[in-house]
Design an enzyme around this catalytic site. Structure first.
Site, PDB file in Angstrom:
ATOM      1  N   GLY A 167      -9.832 -20.931 -26.123  1.00  0.00           N
ATOM      2  CA  GLY A 167      -9.206 -19.731 -26.672  1.00  0.00           C
ATOM      3  C   GLY A 167      -7.741 -19.940 -27.010  1.00  0.00           C
TER       4      GLY A 167
ATOM      5  N   CYS B  70     -21.944 -10.893   7.197  1.00  0.00           N
ATOM      6  CA  CYS B  70     -22.588  -9.733   7.833  1.00  0.00           C
ATOM      7  C   CYS B  70     -22.448  -8.469   6.980  1.00  0.00           C
ATOM      8  CB  CYS B  70     -22.066  -9.525   9.248  1.00  0.00           C
ATOM      9  SG  CYS B  70     -20.307  -9.695   9.383  1.00  0.00           S
TER      10      CYS B  70
END
Ligand SMILES: [Zn+2]
Length: 675
Positions: A21, A172
């Site tokens: 880009g 978790c």
């Protein structure tokens, strides 16, 4: 007096790293500004999604080398007389290859970076320092961009300020208590997708969750062996049984993750009301057990002649299962029927979002499984299917799975478009930002070249040094009629404690459990953390313990492999224990650094997901959370974005910019230059 800046540009030897880009804009600007000796390095090939902004590339170039095509396209701009004087050398290669070492860098007067990842930037920074070549560095993300100047003795190196790293989520939270869309997306991508479609022997935390729950405490048996067996049993659940139809298998997985596992987690009372959390709910599954329409779509080979996507060629499948089902993703998101498409409207009425997601989950899941099996039989080994944001089936599956899980937990649903952005850490690229940044790179490069040309210690050199600027491009909505504001600032000063340019003055401390971590785990952690390419690790007591490189002989490879499996405390020379200094070296980067290891047991995984504490003395600590992710999370799920709904082209986030968006404030209107 040194020659005028324009002449310097045309007489200097320039290295451009990256032809994407920013690179396309930069090469065009350099050629127009009469640069005549340029090397370009880029390892990428041209993708369809590049064409909307990487304007040197056309449809016919898809699949070809960016560096080589950029060179040809830029030369074609020039009138024939100028073309003969302009020498552009294109390298379709990885900047980390050994031929681009210090000696290669020394031939250039300045290096101009247009890269898309921090790793390669750090690599180039180290080579520029070693070769004593100034670096002009750049990055953009959406409407934000920056150009920074790194000149030894004048300003900071690229690594004086630690860069934020991708955020790791506690397992978790992902497994039991997700409360944001990103949590269910990471679960769908890194656990479920990998467990179902990854290669032979892959065991993710999804399968491990099972053995933790079922672990019996049998003192007579070998715990390690037991663990291995439990892993096998858990992983086996996520493989089709002999004779089991792919569709039935996916229904079984659906029941497991959206019913059984949810019931189990719901039963962990400590997690919910006491913590102020809402309990998750299960999803209905029986209604999907035999849906003939979905089953038929899932098992069809429906690609029209020559229309199969490369990913699905092995089976002759069309790219998208959702499209094959007739679902319009954005329509389903805005359930309530805004679509003008009559077919989609009808589908939407008969399949509201939860069914829509379940159908896509099953159909794309079956197709991915079929692809995995077909690839395994054609290759002779099961390497699995890796997640790729440009693979429609993969993003559909991850989106559907994460939306179903979000439904269990009362988290807002996301479109494929949004989920794809979050799963790949991506934001929309804006061509205008790249063009502005490319112009700023050339402006800065001219000053740097004048600095290099001026005699050491001269007044002129000091005068030019005082004119160097780091420049920030930020959106400026406060300023009517202009979209951007450009803010030049004096470059950062070098940080004396920088472990890259400060000669190792600053110390790095790594606290971890030396009885648990293996040498192999330590080496790969340090390699990644320090963006090393070919690390060599040694201690004063034991000498070399670990090395990577192509030139190792068999004995060495064997020795390092054996050592890599050992726990740190068990290594030769009294081991790597509390207080041991580990010396790291990367010859390919001319880089040395010392890391002091501290022993600490029982780190809380919730607080330290990496199970260690990384502490760079005197360094500015990286930003903990990636703002772009928060930004994406704030999105209300209608697919809207700063770049507009039509722009489905996505680019990797430049993590570097995240610091900028946090720290840079909109400058006073008087100083701002309108664009
Ligand atoms: Zn530095």
């Amino acid at each position: 007096m040194s020659p005028p800046a324009t002449d310097l540009l045309s007489s200097s030897h320039l290295l451009m790293v990256g032809a994407g880009g920013i690179g396309c804009e930069l090469l065009k600007t350099l050629v127009i500004a009469k640069a005549t000796r340029i090397h370009i390095i880029d390892l990428d090939t041209i993708d369809v999604s590049n064409l909307n902004r990487q304007f040197l590339f056309r449809n016919k170039h898809v699949g070809m080398s960016k560096a080589i095509v950029a060179r040809e396209a830029a030369l074609a701009f020039l009138p024939p007389a100028r073309r003969d004087q302009c020498s552009i050398t294109a390298h379709h290669a990885n900047i980390k290859q050994p031929e681009f070492g210090v000696e290669f860098f020394k031939q250039f007067d300045v290096v101009l970076n247009g890269l898309d990842n921090v790793d390669a930037r750090r690599h180039v920074n180290r080579l520029c320092l070693a070769a004593r070549v100034p670096l002009v560095e750049s990055g953009t993300t959406g409407l934000v961009g920056q150009v920074t100047c790194h000149v030894r003795g004048v300003s900071a190196c690229y690594e004086c300020k630690p860069k934020p790293t991708a955020k790791a989520y506690p397992v978790c939270t992902l497994r039991n208590t997700p409360d944001k869309p990103i949590h269910t997306i990471v679960w769908a991508k890194d656990m479920l997708f990998k467990q179902l479609f990854g290669g032979d022997g892959v065991v993710t935390d999804l399968a491990e969750a099972e053995n933790n729950n079922n672990n019996t405490n049998n003192e007579d048996s070998n715990p390690q062996e037991e663990q291995t067996n439990a892993d096998d049993v858990a992983a086996k659940f996520f493989k089709p049984e002999e004779g089991e139809q792919p569709y039935d298998f996916l229904v079984r997985v659906f029941r497991r993750v959206f019913v059984d596992d949810i019931v189990k987690v719901n039963g962990m009372d400590d997690l919910w009301e006491k913590q102020g959390r809402r309990r998750p709910v299960t999803l209905p599954v029986d209604r999907y057990k035999s849906n003939d329409a979905v089953k038929k779509t899932a098992s069809a080979n429906d690609a029209k002649e020559g229309e199969s996507s490369p990913d699905n060629e092995v089976l002759g499948l069309s790219a998208s299962a959702a499209a094959a089902l007739g679902y319009d993703d954005d329509h389903a998101v805005s359930f309530g029927c805004k679509s003008s498409n009559a077919d989609a409207k009808e589908k939407c009425a008969t399949a509201p979002p939860p069914d829509h997601d379940a159908h896509v989950f099953l159909a794309s899941g079956v197709r991915l499984l079929r692809r995995k099996l077909a690839l395994a039989s054609s290759r002779g080994s099961d390497d699995g299917v890796a997640f790729d944001k440009d693979d429609a089936l993969a993003t559909e599956f991850v989106t559907a799975a994460s939306n179903l899980r979000s439904r269990c937990y009362g988290i807002p649903r996301q479109s494929v478009f949004n989920a794809k952005g979050m799963a790949g850490n991506i934001v929309h690229a804006v061509a205008t930002t790249n063009a502005i940044v490319a112009g700023l790179i050339v402006a800065e490069a001219r000053k740097v070249l004048r600095y290099v040309a001026a005699a050491e210690g001269s007044d002129e050199r000091a005068a030019v040094a005082s004119k160097l600027r780091d420049t920030y491009v930020v959106p400026f909505p406060q300023c009517p009629g202009s979209k951007y504001c450009i803010q030049p600032t004096s470059p950062e000063e070098a940080h004396a404690g920088c472990y890259v340019c400060g000669g190792g003055a600053g110390g790095i401390t790594l606290s971890l459990d030396t009885n648990v971590w293996t040498l192999g785990e330590l080496a790969s952690f340090l390699k990644k953390k320090l963006s090393m390419h070919l690390p060599l690790l040694e201690t004063d007591e034991a000498g070399q313990l670990y090395e990577e490189g192509d030139d190792l002989d068999e004995d060495e490879v064997e020795r390092y492999e054996t050592l890599a499996k050992k726990r740190l405390a068990e290594l030769p020379g009294d081991g790597i224990v509390d207080g041991t200094t580990v010396n790291l070296q990367d010859l390919s980067q001319d880089f040395n650094v010392k890391v002091v290891v501290r022993h600490v047991a029982d780190l809380d995984e919730e607080e330290y997901p990496e199970l260690c504490i990384w502490d760079v003395e005197g360094g500015i600590q990286p930003v903990a959370n990636a703002p772009a992710q928060e930004e994406a999370e704030k999105n209300d799920g209608n697919g809207a974005s700063a770049a507009g709904d039509d722009d489905d082209d996505l680019v990797m986030i430049d993590e570097d910019i995240e610091v900028l968006t946090e720290n840079v404030q909109a400058p006073p209107a008087k100083k701002a230059r309108r664009v």
